[in-house]
Design an enzyme around this catalytic site. Structure first.
Site, PDB file in Angstrom:
ATOM      1  N   ASP A  11     -59.718 -66.293 -33.283  1.00  0.00           N
ATOM      2  CA  ASP A  11     -60.427 -67.298 -34.204  1.00  0.00           C
ATOM      3  C   ASP A  11     -61.736 -67.138 -33.385  1.00  0.00           C
ATOM      4  O   ASP A  11     -62.010 -67.551 -31.593  1.00  0.00           O
ATOM      5  CB  ASP A  11     -59.887 -68.987 -34.585  1.00  0.00           C
ATOM      6  CG  ASP A  11     -61.121 -69.557 -35.417  1.00  0.00           C
ATOM      7  OD1 ASP A  11     -62.576 -68.872 -36.183  1.00  0.00           O
ATOM      8  OD2 ASP A  11     -61.116 -70.528 -35.474  1.00  0.00           O
ATOM      9  N   SER A  12     -62.622 -68.131 -33.739  1.00  0.00           N
ATOM     10  CA  SER A  12     -64.127 -68.000 -32.537  1.00  0.00           C
ATOM     11  C   SER A  12     -63.731 -69.221 -32.140  1.00  0.00           C
ATOM     12  O   SER A  12     -63.803 -69.862 -30.779  1.00  0.00           O
ATOM     13  CB  SER A  12     -65.490 -68.654 -33.641  1.00  0.00           C
ATOM     14  OG  SER A  12     -65.189 -69.809 -34.459  1.00  0.00           O
ATOM     15  N   TYR A  43     -69.190 -68.846 -35.050  1.00  0.00           N
ATOM     16  CA  TYR A  43     -69.331 -67.284 -35.489  1.00  0.00           C
ATOM     17  C   TYR A  43     -70.391 -67.002 -36.657  1.00  0.00           C
ATOM     18  O   TYR A  43     -71.341 -66.130 -36.455  1.00  0.00           O
ATOM     19  CB  TYR A  43     -67.983 -66.764 -35.596  1.00  0.00           C
ATOM     20  CG  TYR A  43     -67.096 -66.009 -35.103  1.00  0.00           C
ATOM     21  CD1 TYR A  43     -67.757 -65.513 -33.774  1.00  0.00           C
ATOM     22  CD2 TYR A  43     -66.248 -65.488 -35.141  1.00  0.00           C
ATOM     23  CE1 TYR A  43     -66.948 -65.033 -32.966  1.00  0.00           C
ATOM     24  CE2 TYR A  43     -65.292 -64.300 -34.396  1.00  0.00           C
ATOM     25  CZ  TYR A  43     -65.386 -64.034 -33.216  1.00  0.00           C
ATOM     26  OH  TYR A  43     -65.176 -64.285 -32.240  1.00  0.00           O
ATOM     27  N   GLY A  44     -70.871 -68.561 -36.684  1.00  0.00           N
ATOM     28  CA  GLY A  44     -71.722 -68.626 -38.115  1.00  0.00           C
ATOM     29  C   GLY A  44     -73.179 -68.181 -37.605  1.00  0.00           C
ATOM     30  O   GLY A  44     -73.468 -67.895 -38.751  1.00  0.00           O
ATOM     31  N   CYS A  74     -60.807 -66.709 -39.601  1.00  0.00           N
ATOM     32  CA  CYS A  74     -61.317 -67.461 -39.385  1.00  0.00           C
ATOM     33  C   CYS A  74     -62.049 -66.471 -40.630  1.00  0.00           C
ATOM     34  O   CYS A  74     -61.908 -65.982 -41.213  1.00  0.00           O
ATOM     35  CB  CYS A  74     -61.704 -67.339 -38.336  1.00  0.00           C
ATOM     36  SG  CYS A  74     -63.705 -67.470 -38.305  1.00  0.00           S
ATOM     37  N   ASN A  75     -62.254 -68.310 -41.250  1.00  0.00           N
ATOM     38  CA  ASN A  75     -62.996 -67.610 -42.474  1.00  0.00           C
ATOM     39  C   ASN A  75     -63.867 -67.102 -42.474  1.00  0.00           C
ATOM     40  O   ASN A  75     -64.866 -65.907 -43.014  1.00  0.00           O
ATOM     41  CB  ASN A  75     -63.305 -69.013 -43.132  1.00  0.00           C
ATOM     42  CG  ASN A  75     -62.467 -69.844 -43.945  1.00  0.00           C
ATOM     43  OD1 ASN A  75     -61.285 -69.504 -45.077  1.00  0.00           O
ATOM     44  ND2 ASN A  75     -61.350 -70.589 -42.957  1.00  0.00           N
ATOM     45  N   THR A  76     -64.885 -67.081 -41.599  1.00  0.00           N
ATOM     46  CA  THR A  76     -65.971 -66.977 -41.548  1.00  0.00           C
ATOM     47  C   THR A  76     -66.204 -64.959 -41.596  1.00  0.00           C
ATOM     48  O   THR A  76     -66.792 -64.123 -41.710  1.00  0.00           O
ATOM     49  CB  THR A  76     -66.960 -67.581 -39.725  1.00  0.00           C
ATOM     50  OG1 THR A  76     -67.313 -68.651 -40.354  1.00  0.00           O
ATOM     51  CG2 THR A  76     -68.215 -66.839 -40.271  1.00  0.00           C
ATOM     52  N   GLU A 152     -64.560 -78.768 -31.505  1.00  0.00           N
ATOM     53  CA  GLU A 152     -64.241 -77.871 -30.516  1.00  0.00           C
ATOM     54  C   GLU A 152     -63.622 -79.002 -29.052  1.00  0.00           C
ATOM     55  O   GLU A 152     -63.955 -78.664 -28.428  1.00  0.00           O
ATOM     56  CB  GLU A 152     -65.202 -77.050 -30.611  1.00  0.00           C
ATOM     57  CG  GLU A 152     -65.180 -75.659 -30.848  1.00  0.00           C
ATOM     58  CD  GLU A 152     -63.862 -74.962 -30.581  1.00  0.00           C
ATOM     59  OE1 GLU A 152     -64.123 -74.346 -29.571  1.00  0.00           O
ATOM     60  OE2 GLU A 152     -62.781 -74.069 -31.677  1.00  0.00           O
ATOM     61  N   CYS A 182     -62.691 -73.726 -43.222  1.00  0.00           N
ATOM     62  CA  CYS A 182     -62.755 -73.681 -42.054  1.00  0.00           C
ATOM     63  C   CYS A 182     -61.857 -73.798 -41.459  1.00  0.00           C
ATOM     64  O   CYS A 182     -61.313 -75.005 -41.814  1.00  0.00           O
ATOM     65  CB  CYS A 182     -64.207 -74.311 -41.832  1.00  0.00           C
ATOM     66  SG  CYS A 182     -64.153 -73.563 -39.391  1.00  0.00           S
ATOM     67  N   THR A 183     -61.150 -72.868 -40.761  1.00  0.00           N
ATOM     68  CA  THR A 183     -59.601 -73.396 -39.967  1.00  0.00           C
ATOM     69  C   THR A 183     -59.329 -74.477 -39.102  1.00  0.00           C
ATOM     70  O   THR A 183     -58.529 -75.235 -38.533  1.00  0.00           O
ATOM     71  CB  THR A 183     -58.714 -71.438 -39.211  1.00  0.00           C
ATOM     72  OG1 THR A 183     -59.971 -71.896 -38.511  1.00  0.00           O
ATOM     73  CG2 THR A 183     -59.136 -71.032 -40.528  1.00  0.00           C
ATOM     74  N   HIS A 184     -60.612 -74.872 -38.241  1.00  0.00           N
ATOM     75  CA  HIS A 184     -60.460 -75.908 -37.754  1.00  0.00           C
ATOM     76  C   HIS A 184     -60.727 -77.245 -38.272  1.00  0.00           C
ATOM     77  O   HIS A 184     -60.345 -78.539 -38.232  1.00  0.00           O
ATOM     78  CB  HIS A 184     -62.094 -75.746 -36.926  1.00  0.00           C
ATOM     79  CG  HIS A 184     -62.622 -75.416 -36.062  1.00  0.00           C
ATOM     80  ND1 HIS A 184     -62.845 -74.420 -36.486  1.00  0.00           N
ATOM     81  CD2 HIS A 184     -62.928 -75.556 -34.611  1.00  0.00           C
ATOM     82  CE1 HIS A 184     -63.607 -73.727 -35.399  1.00  0.00           C
ATOM     83  NE2 HIS A 184     -62.869 -74.688 -33.960  1.00  0.00           N
TER      84      HIS A 184
HETATM   85  N1  DGL Z   1     -63.086 -71.462 -37.913  1.00  0.00           N
HETATM   86  C1  DGL Z   1     -64.064 -70.651 -38.194  1.00  0.00           C
HETATM   87  C2  DGL Z   1     -63.558 -70.291 -39.935  1.00  0.00           C
HETATM   88  O1  DGL Z   1     -62.656 -70.830 -40.386  1.00  0.00           O
HETATM   89  C3  DGL Z   1     -65.090 -71.412 -37.345  1.00  0.00           C
HETATM   90  C4  DGL Z   1     -65.998 -70.022 -37.834  1.00  0.00           C
HETATM   91  C5  DGL Z   1     -67.439 -69.808 -36.673  1.00  0.00           C
HETATM   92  O2  DGL Z   1     -67.303 -70.226 -35.461  1.00  0.00           O
HETATM   93  O3  DGL Z   1     -68.755 -70.124 -37.129  1.00  0.00           O
HETATM   94  O4  DGL Z   1     -64.368 -70.484 -40.300  1.00  0.00           O
END
Ligand code: DGL
Length: 260
Positions: A11-12, A43-44, A74-76, A152, A182-184
């Site tokens: 993930d990011s 990552y966005g 990571c969804n993004t 984070e 979002c996985t966070h």
């Molecule tokens: N946890 C990431 C997700 O599920 C975050 C992506 C990002 O860093 O923008 O999208």
């Protein structure tokens, strides 16, 4: 046949740990190589090309550890580079996407809210997911700017302020299902829960991903039988990663520095 090679997850940042947690619960004998690309979080704000480059470098790094399967937690990243990775690497790759389909199956009033990073909210991937699975329902995309970054940093005050703001939008809209896209965010489930009416269901993709990992490994005859061992990497500061990861998972994590 079995394989005790590890599963790679990235993930990011620390959000991917919510996916790792679910997969570990479902498959306790598996070993994991986890990588948080915190040097490049979020990552966005990256272009598709930048994300392709980062995800390619990370996948190569994880392949050095002979991973047998890759989870893009990571969804993004999934929305922008899953196809690219599948084209370029000869390994089973699972991506995490917002649980719009399950949400559309359980909504009673036909109103779904999808909480995600701004990049996921704006992605064609999410629009397609909605079009294909929830065309006759009303979907509110809640673009949760700043929320991932406050997880984070474990910035409790900021998490609280942002959740007040975003859950208010959801309440006004009247959704009866909220998708954590979002996985966070699964780490914030209790905080989101207490801000919404008890009739609102909150879902994420973790359990479905764990199930999918199990199905694929079973099909490929690669389920582990040995003693598990996990390694955690970050592309930024290992001490900070270890502190945040341990707080989120509620057990001690020691991260190492990865140079991708
Ligand atoms: N946890 C990431 C997700 O599920 C975050 C992506 C990002 O860093 O923008 O999208």
């Amino acid at each position: 046949m079995a394989s005790n090679q590890p599963i790679g997850i990235f993930d990011s940042g620390v959000g991917g740990l919510s996916i790792l947690k679910e997969v570990k619960e479902t498959l306790p004998l598996e070993s994991f190589i986890f990588l948080a690309d915190q040097d490049h979080v979020p990552y966005g704000v990256k272009t598709k090309e930048e994300l392709e480059d980062l995800s390619e470098r990370i996948t190569k790094f994880l392949l050095n550890y002979h991973i047998k399967l890759l989870v893009v937690a990571c969804n993004t990243a999934t929305c922008y580079v899953l196809d690219f990775l599948r084209l370029n690497f000869d390994i089973s790759i699972i991506g995490v996407v917002p649980a719009v389909k399950p949400a559309s199956e359980i909504t009673v009033n036909g109103k779904i809210a999808v909480m995600s990073t701004p990049a996921t909210a704006e992605s064609n991937y999410l629009s397609k997911l909605v079009k294909n699975n929830a065309l006759n329902q009303k979907v509110l995309k809640v673009s949760c700017d700043g929320l991932e970054e406050s997880v984070e940093e474990l910035n409790i005050g900021q998490i609280s302020n942002l959740l007040d703001k975003y859950t208010l939008q959801i309440a006004k809209f009247g959704a009866d299902v909220v998708v954590l896209g979002c996985t966070h965010y699964p780490f914030l489930k209790k905080d989101i829960r207490k801000r919404l009416s008890t009739r609102v269901k909150i879902i994420d993709s973790g359990k479905a991903i764990a199930k999918r990992v199990k199905t694929i490994l079973k099909k490929e005859k690669k389920l582990a039988t040995g003693k598990s061992k996990d390694i955690y990497f970050t592309t930024a500061d290992p001490l900070n990663f270890s502190k945040v990861a341990s707080a989120l998972l509620k057990y001690k994590i020691t991260g190492q520095k990865a140079y991708i």
